[in-house]
Design an enzyme around this catalytic site. Structure first.
Site, mmCIF file in Angstrom:
data_model
loop_
_atom_site.group_PDB
_atom_site.id
_atom_site.type_symbol
_atom_site.label_atom_id
_atom_site.label_comp_id
_atom_site.label_asym_id
_atom_site.label_seq_id
_atom_site.Cartn_x
_atom_site.Cartn_y
_atom_site.Cartn_z
ATOM 1 C CG PHE A 93 10.994 -4.708 9.872
ATOM 2 C CD1 PHE A 93 11.034 -6.038 10.270
ATOM 3 C CD2 PHE A 93 11.947 -3.848 10.384
ATOM 4 C CE1 PHE A 93 11.986 -6.502 11.151
ATOM 5 C CE2 PHE A 93 12.918 -4.297 11.268
ATOM 6 C CZ PHE A 93 12.942 -5.632 11.649
ATOM 7 C CB SER A 94 4.906 -3.705 7.454
ATOM 8 O OG SER A 94 4.980 -3.073 8.708
ATOM 9 C CD GLU A 95 5.606 1.652 6.010
ATOM 10 O OE1 GLU A 95 5.661 2.301 4.952
ATOM 11 O OE2 GLU A 95 4.719 0.843 6.267
ATOM 12 C CB THR A 96 12.592 0.788 6.454
ATOM 13 O OG1 THR A 96 12.738 -0.613 6.727
ATOM 14 C CG2 THR A 96 13.864 1.499 6.872
ATOM 15 C CB ILE A 128 3.614 3.969 1.723
ATOM 16 C CG1 ILE A 128 2.091 3.857 1.735
ATOM 17 C CG2 ILE A 128 4.185 4.184 3.111
ATOM 18 C CD1 ILE A 128 1.581 2.642 2.504
#
Length: 260
Positions: A45-48, A69
């Protein structure tokens, strides 16, 4: 081998298969960084997000497939949704310790509202490289953490098919493209090839660039923003001083266990 509980939440939407997916791992203690990166890459995914309770607050970290990030809106909203529904059901407010300082999330009836820092925007030269990367020439450009490009109309933003190899060579960590909205105050799209994410479906940290621009341009501090990716998502935003308040809904997609 250990078991890690993981939730998948669609943020900035009230129905699954829309908004922005975030995986949320609620931990008793931190995992090794290499393992957190492997989990993130496996999710793709774009983020975990990974969170650990520390005293009364939660420490929160965000990972993209390209690395950790410093700020992420949709995964913060997703983490707050999980904690409010499964861990601190009686709470109305959460404070997360993050790389961007303490971030607050509050329940506002059916919405979850996050307070994030606004990025300072500096005018940037519109270049041929921007036009070649996007396939359309921006009217204006600004630099914060990310590059923000302003387009003439919503149709242009929706129809962009950027060359991600060329986007990767532009300045800024992410690239956000925005225009006035037909039904909302603004529309936008966000691209993050430097983080191994082609298009971020709904980018909260991007709106820490987008909302300051439109608040100044439109002369108003309360705005409704739409991220015009294929999944789509709506953010209810307001600016107060150096803070951007972003509110949205979320929908639970799954609860599972990771065997790592």
């Amino acid at each position: 081998m250990m078991r890690v509980k993981q939730f998948v939440v669609d943020a900035f939407t009230d129905e699954v298969f829309h908004g922005n997916q975030a995986a949320v791992c609620v931990l008793d203690e931190w995992l090794p960084e290499e393992l957190m990166m492997n989990i993130t890459r496996e999710n793709n995914f774009s983020e975990t997000a990974f969170t650990v309770k520390e005293d009364e607050n939660y420490h929160l970290r965000w990972f993209t497939p390209g690395g950790e990030i410093d700020l992420c809106g949709h995964a913060t909203l997703g983490t707050a949704y999980v904690l409010f529904h499964y861990y601190v059901q009686d709470a109305d407010k959460l404070v997360f310790s993050t790389l961007s300082g303490d971030l607050t999330v509050e329940r506002k009836q059916e919405l979850l509202e996050m307070e994030f820092p606004a990025y300072d925007l500096e005018p940037a030269e519109v270049t041929d490289e921007m036009e070649q990367a996007l396939g359309a020439r921006p009217l204006r450009a600004y630099m914060g953490r990310d590059l923000l490009c302003i387009m003439n109309d919503e149709k242009t933003v929706r129809n962009l098919t950027p060359d991600l190899g060329k986007v990767k060579k532009l300045d800024g960590l992410l690239l956000h493209v925005t225009a006035p909205g037909e039904k909302t105050d603004c529309v936008s799209r966000s691209f993050a090839p430097k983080l191994a994410v082609s298009e971020d479906p709904v980018c909260g940290s991007g709106h820490c660039h987008i909302i300051p621009y439109w608040a100044d341009t439109l002369g108003k501090d309360k705005l409704t923003a739409y991220q015009a990716s294929k999944r789509g998502g709506t953010l209810y935003c307001r600016r107060e001083g150096k803070s951007i308040f972003m509110a949205g809904k979320a929908a639970l997609y799954s609860i599972g266990e990771l065997f790592v």
